[in-house]
Design a protein around this motif. Structure first.
Motif, PDB file in Angstrom:
ATOM      1  N   GLY A  25       0.817  -1.207   0.000  1.00  0.00           N
ATOM      2  CA  GLY A  25       0.000   0.000   0.000  1.00  0.00           C
ATOM      3  C   GLY A  25       0.845   1.250   0.000  1.00  0.00           C
ATOM      4  N   PRO A  26       0.220   2.432   0.033  1.00  0.00           N
ATOM      5  CA  PRO A  26       0.984   3.687   0.070  1.00  0.00           C
ATOM      6  C   PRO A  26       1.796   3.801   1.355  1.00  0.00           C
ATOM      7  N   ASP A  27       2.857   4.577   1.305  1.00  0.00           N
ATOM      8  CA  ASP A  27       3.745   4.706   2.466  1.00  0.00           C
ATOM      9  C   ASP A  27       3.016   5.213   3.698  1.00  0.00           C
ATOM     10  N   CYS A  28       2.035   6.094   3.499  1.00  0.00           N
ATOM     11  CA  CYS A  28       1.305   6.657   4.630  1.00  0.00           C
ATOM     12  C   CYS A  28       0.207   5.723   5.121  1.00  0.00           C
ATOM     13  N   GLY A  29      -0.088   4.647   4.365  1.00  0.00           N
ATOM     14  CA  GLY A  29      -1.136   3.717   4.744  1.00  0.00           C
ATOM     15  C   GLY A  29      -2.494   4.155   4.221  1.00  0.00           C
ATOM     16  N   TYR A  30      -3.512   3.343   4.521  1.00  0.00           N
ATOM     17  CA  TYR A  30      -4.896   3.665   4.165  1.00  0.00           C
ATOM     18  C   TYR A  30      -5.621   4.203   5.396  1.00  0.00           C
ATOM     19  N   GLY A  31      -6.727   4.916   5.156  1.00  0.00           N
ATOM     20  CA  GLY A  31      -7.535   5.437   6.256  1.00  0.00           C
ATOM     21  C   GLY A  31      -7.874   6.904   6.071  1.00  0.00           C
ATOM     22  N   SER A  32      -8.096   7.603   7.188  1.00  0.00           N
ATOM     23  CA  SER A  32      -8.534   9.007   7.163  1.00  0.00           C
ATOM     24  C   SER A  32      -7.395   9.941   7.551  1.00  0.00           C
ATOM     25  N   PHE A  33      -7.277  11.046   6.799  1.00  0.00           N
ATOM     26  CA  PHE A  33      -6.159  11.983   6.976  1.00  0.00           C
ATOM     27  C   PHE A  33      -6.640  13.423   6.841  1.00  0.00           C
ATOM     28  N   HIS A  34      -5.838  14.333   7.366  1.00  0.00           N
ATOM     29  CA  HIS A  34      -5.995  15.758   7.105  1.00  0.00           C
ATOM     30  C   HIS A  34      -4.780  16.212   6.302  1.00  0.00           C
ATOM     31  N   GLN A  35      -5.052  16.864   5.168  1.00  0.00           N
ATOM     32  CA  GLN A  35      -3.975  17.434   4.355  1.00  0.00           C
ATOM     33  C   GLN A  35      -3.901  18.918   4.708  1.00  0.00           C
ATOM     34  N   GLN A  36      -2.865  19.287   5.434  1.00  0.00           N
ATOM     35  CA  GLN A  36      -2.754  20.639   5.994  1.00  0.00           C
ATOM     36  C   GLN A  36      -1.885  21.526   5.105  1.00  0.00           C
ATOM     37  N   TYR A  37      -2.328  22.768   4.913  1.00  0.00           N
ATOM     38  CA  TYR A  37      -1.605  23.754   4.111  1.00  0.00           C
ATOM     39  C   TYR A  37      -1.034  24.821   5.044  1.00  0.00           C
ATOM     40  N   TRP A  38       0.297  24.847   5.158  1.00  0.00           N
ATOM     41  CA  TRP A  38       0.988  25.764   6.061  1.00  0.00           C
ATOM     42  C   TRP A  38       1.686  26.846   5.239  1.00  0.00           C
ATOM     43  N   LEU A  39       1.305  28.084   5.475  1.00  0.00           N
ATOM     44  CA  LEU A  39       1.912  29.228   4.789  1.00  0.00           C
ATOM     45  C   LEU A  39       2.745  30.009   5.787  1.00  0.00           C
ATOM     46  N   ASP A  40       4.058  30.023   5.581  1.00  0.00           N
ATOM     47  CA  ASP A  40       4.982  30.722   6.486  1.00  0.00           C
ATOM     48  C   ASP A  40       4.766  30.307   7.938  1.00  0.00           C
ATOM     49  N   GLY A  41       4.521  29.001   8.141  1.00  0.00           N
ATOM     50  CA  GLY A  41       4.343  28.486   9.494  1.00  0.00           C
ATOM     51  C   GLY A  41       2.947  28.649  10.067  1.00  0.00           C
ATOM     52  N   LYS A  42       2.013  29.166   9.274  1.00  0.00           N
ATOM     53  CA  LYS A  42       0.636  29.374   9.741  1.00  0.00           C
ATOM     54  C   LYS A  42      -0.298  28.451   8.965  1.00  0.00           C
ATOM     55  N   LEU A  43      -1.193  27.758   9.675  1.00  0.00           N
ATOM     56  CA  LEU A  43      -2.165  26.877   9.028  1.00  0.00           C
ATOM     57  C   LEU A  43      -3.252  27.720   8.375  1.00  0.00           C
ATOM     58  N   ILE A  44      -3.419  27.572   7.043  1.00  0.00           N
ATOM     59  CA  ILE A  44      -4.412  28.391   6.339  1.00  0.00           C
ATOM     60  C   ILE A  44      -5.533  27.561   5.710  1.00  0.00           C
ATOM     61  N   ALA A  45      -5.339  26.236   5.589  1.00  0.00           N
ATOM     62  CA  ALA A  45      -6.388  25.405   4.984  1.00  0.00           C
ATOM     63  C   ALA A  45      -6.156  23.951   5.352  1.00  0.00           C
ATOM     64  N   VAL A  46      -7.271  23.191   5.373  1.00  0.00           N
ATOM     65  CA  VAL A  46      -7.200  21.760   5.682  1.00  0.00           C
ATOM     66  C   VAL A  46      -8.148  21.021   4.746  1.00  0.00           C
ATOM     67  N   GLY A  47      -7.608  20.028   4.034  1.00  0.00           N
ATOM     68  CA  GLY A  47      -8.429  19.142   3.223  1.00  0.00           C
ATOM     69  C   GLY A  47      -8.579  17.812   3.944  1.00  0.00           C
ATOM     70  N   VAL A  48      -9.812  17.419   4.214  1.00  0.00           N
ATOM     71  CA  VAL A  48     -10.079  16.142   4.882  1.00  0.00           C
ATOM     72  C   VAL A  48     -10.237  15.078   3.790  1.00  0.00           C
ATOM     73  N   ILE A  49      -9.427  14.028   3.855  1.00  0.00           N
ATOM     74  CA  ILE A  49      -9.424  13.019   2.789  1.00  0.00           C
ATOM     75  C   ILE A  49      -9.403  11.613   3.380  1.00  0.00           C
ATOM     76  N   ASP A  50      -9.910  10.664   2.593  1.00  0.00           N
ATOM     77  CA  ASP A  50      -9.780   9.242   2.894  1.00  0.00           C
ATOM     78  C   ASP A  50      -8.919   8.618   1.802  1.00  0.00           C
ATOM     79  N   ILE A  51      -7.929   7.829   2.202  1.00  0.00           N
ATOM     80  CA  ILE A  51      -7.110   7.098   1.238  1.00  0.00           C
ATOM     81  C   ILE A  51      -7.590   5.655   1.236  1.00  0.00           C
ATOM     82  N   LEU A  52      -8.122   5.220   0.099  1.00  0.00           N
ATOM     83  CA  LEU A  52      -8.761   3.914  -0.044  1.00  0.00           C
ATOM     84  C   LEU A  52      -8.004   3.069  -1.075  1.00  0.00           C
ATOM     85  N   PRO A  53      -8.352   1.787  -1.206  1.00  0.00           N
ATOM     86  CA  PRO A  53      -7.577   0.922  -2.114  1.00  0.00           C
ATOM     87  C   PRO A  53      -7.482   1.410  -3.551  1.00  0.00           C
ATOM     88  N   TYR A  54      -8.531   2.077  -4.059  1.00  0.00           N
ATOM     89  CA  TYR A  54      -8.511   2.488  -5.462  1.00  0.00           C
ATOM     90  C   TYR A  54      -8.576   3.999  -5.658  1.00  0.00           C
TER      91      TYR A  54
END
Length: 507
Positions: free
Chosen positions: A321-350
């Protein structure tokens, strides 16, 4: 490890966030106590979708705004002109600090997913035993003691800095047309003199003449005939820049801003997720207040935890599988050390399945809804390199009847799921039918049926009194025709494969 679900049946006549109807929405739902990623993959391929731990399936021929599952074929994806504008806008902001005026034309009001049933009273009742209760309590304590900064995330998170990848390819083709005009006296080139030449061309010409002087004519010609051309013409690439070329375009050394994209596991919560959860909640709260006009007391910690942190998906890390594994994750966007956005994603087999996106409204000028979707498509392609079967990007539901949700159809090539036979049909073939009717069967074969339908309901697995038994055995013990109707409805909705694997909780 098996999925454990509690079927809740039909919920009809409730408020629709798309058209505003007070009683037009209808869906079947179940509470997922736990779920394997393969079961969830099979469920979303039958029109299901999760909101927290609540998994629901719209009743397509009854609901006011039919919701069709949509997926993008990420490996064939090419960014459109408007997508390139968003990426160029981000590049200019990072490189020079330039802020473009106005948003991109197709900036969605609700980026990368529907409002679903996140605020339903049903979920509030079912959430009494949320497995992130301790996180909620720690968040609430953090709210009372603001000012303390979250610990810096550890080194084992997946980080995608803007400037880590080298630019690929040779750029976009030129479409300019050369026009010769006579300059005004005293201005422009002197037409009586030879045209100016580039220094590189002059150096090549000098080298060619020098070689001709060193070799006799025949020897030089033989060299040219039996080997590669001395100065092979540079191949003109008519290929457009890839998505990765545009996202990871090299930034100057004295860049104005630095963007990092981190992928952290949200369930079970990793140490990096816990360390940044308070900051993440603050971004969500501002997003709901400014973008969706919610009062300050509505985006609560418990709602945030339940809706965007709690997940039934079991974390899996198979070697292939992928290096990070399968399941639920937050994809965080950090601009100059400040969190400005978060994408909530699920990584599944396909696929990578987009759940939700929230961002700091102060950065709306960056069109973060579109930018994050493009980053998630690129992330899907990155995961595909290690896990070949993972190649699709699921964008949730496409709602043709809702103008603010039609933007999902702009990520091509994409497919819609037929609500009757559960086969994928290119969106171009579906749109003419959707113009004539809200509800459509996309499969044009009148004889086609749902191949994954429930054919042997007695093989369905039931979890009752701490024991697992086939439904055929359970049915003989209970002999309740009303319950039988409910179980058969559940089996028809989840399909034979999931009915045999998942455990249906009955009390």
């Amino acid at each position: 490890m098996a999925s454990v679900v509690e079927y809740k049946g039909l919920k009809a006549g409730y408020h629709c966030g798309y058209c505003g109807s007070e009683a037009g929405k209808a869906s079947h739902g179940m509470w997922a106590h736990s779920m394997t990623v393969q079961d969830y993959q099979d469920l979303i391929d039958r029109g299901w979708r999760r909101s927290g731990k609540y998994v629901y399936k719209p009743v397509m021929n009854q609901t006011c705004c039919p919701q069709y599952t949509i997926r993008c074929r990420s490996l064939q994806f090419q960014p459109s002109k408007s997508h390139k504008k968003v990426l160029k806008k981000m590049f200019k902001f990072l490189a020079k600090g330039e802020i473009s005026q106005g948003n991109c034309e197709d900036e969605p009001m609700e980026p990368t997913l529907e409002d679903a049933v996140a605020g339903d009273a049903l979920i509030n009742k079912l959430d009494a035993q949320c497995d992130l209760k301790t996180l909620t309590e720690s968040l609430e304590r953090g709210e009372k003691t603001k000012g303390k900064r979250a610990k810096k995330a550890g080194s084992n998170e997946l980080i995608q800095p803007q400037d880590t990848e080298q630019k690929l390819g040779s750029g976009e083709p030129s479409h300019s047309i050369e026009v010769h005009t006579v300059p005004k006296p005293g201005k422009g080139a002197d037409l009586s003199k030879p045209p100016c030449r580039k220094a590189k061309e002059i150096r090549k010409e000098r080298k060619r003449l020098k070689l001709m002087q060193q070799h006799p004519a025949g020897e030089f010609e033989g060299l040219r005939a039996h080997h590669e051309p001395l100065f092979p013409p540079k191949a003109k690439s008519n290929q457009p820049k890839s998505l990765e070329d545009l996202i990871f375009e090299s930034l100057p050394e004295n860049t104005s801003h630095k963007l990092e994209v981190r992928v952290v596991r949200s369930s079970p919560p990793s140490s990096q997720f816990k360390a940044t959860m308070l900051e993440s909640y603050q971004v969500y709260k501002r997003y709901q207040m400014v973008i969706h006009k919610h009062p300050p007391d509505k985006p609560t910690v418990s709602q945030f935890t339940r809706f965007l942190c709690s997940s039934p998906l079991e974390a899996e890390n198979p070697p292939d599988g992928p290096d990070c594994g399968y399941g639920s994750f937050h994809q965080q966007y950090w601009l100059d050390g400040k969190l400005i956005a978060v994408g909530v994603i699920d990584i599944l087999p396909y696929c990578v399945s987009s759940v939700y996106l929230y961002y700091d409204p102060d950065y709306s000028f960056l069109s973060l809804g579109i930018y994050s979707a493009l980053r998630e498509i690129a992330f899907t392609r990155q995961l595909h390199e290690k896990t070949p079967q993972l190649s699709y990007y699921y964008m949730g539901f496409y709602i043709h009847a809702c103008p603010k949700m039609k933007y999902k159809g702009h990520y091509r090539p994409s497919d819609l799921l037929c609500p009757e036979t559960y086969v994928w049909v290119p969106i171009e073939q579906c749109l003419p039918s959707l113009e004539n009717s809200k509800y459509c069967r996309f499969n044009q074969d009148p004889d086609a049926v749902d191949e994954g339908r429930s054919k042997e309901p007695d093989r369905l697995q039931v979890f009752h009194k701490k024991a697992v038994l086939p439904y055929g055995v359970y049915r003989k013990q209970r002999k309740d025709p009303r319950e039988e109707a409910v179980v058969l409805q559940y089996a028809s909705l989840v399909g034979q494969a999931c009915a045999e694997r998942m455990l249906l909780f009955r009390n």
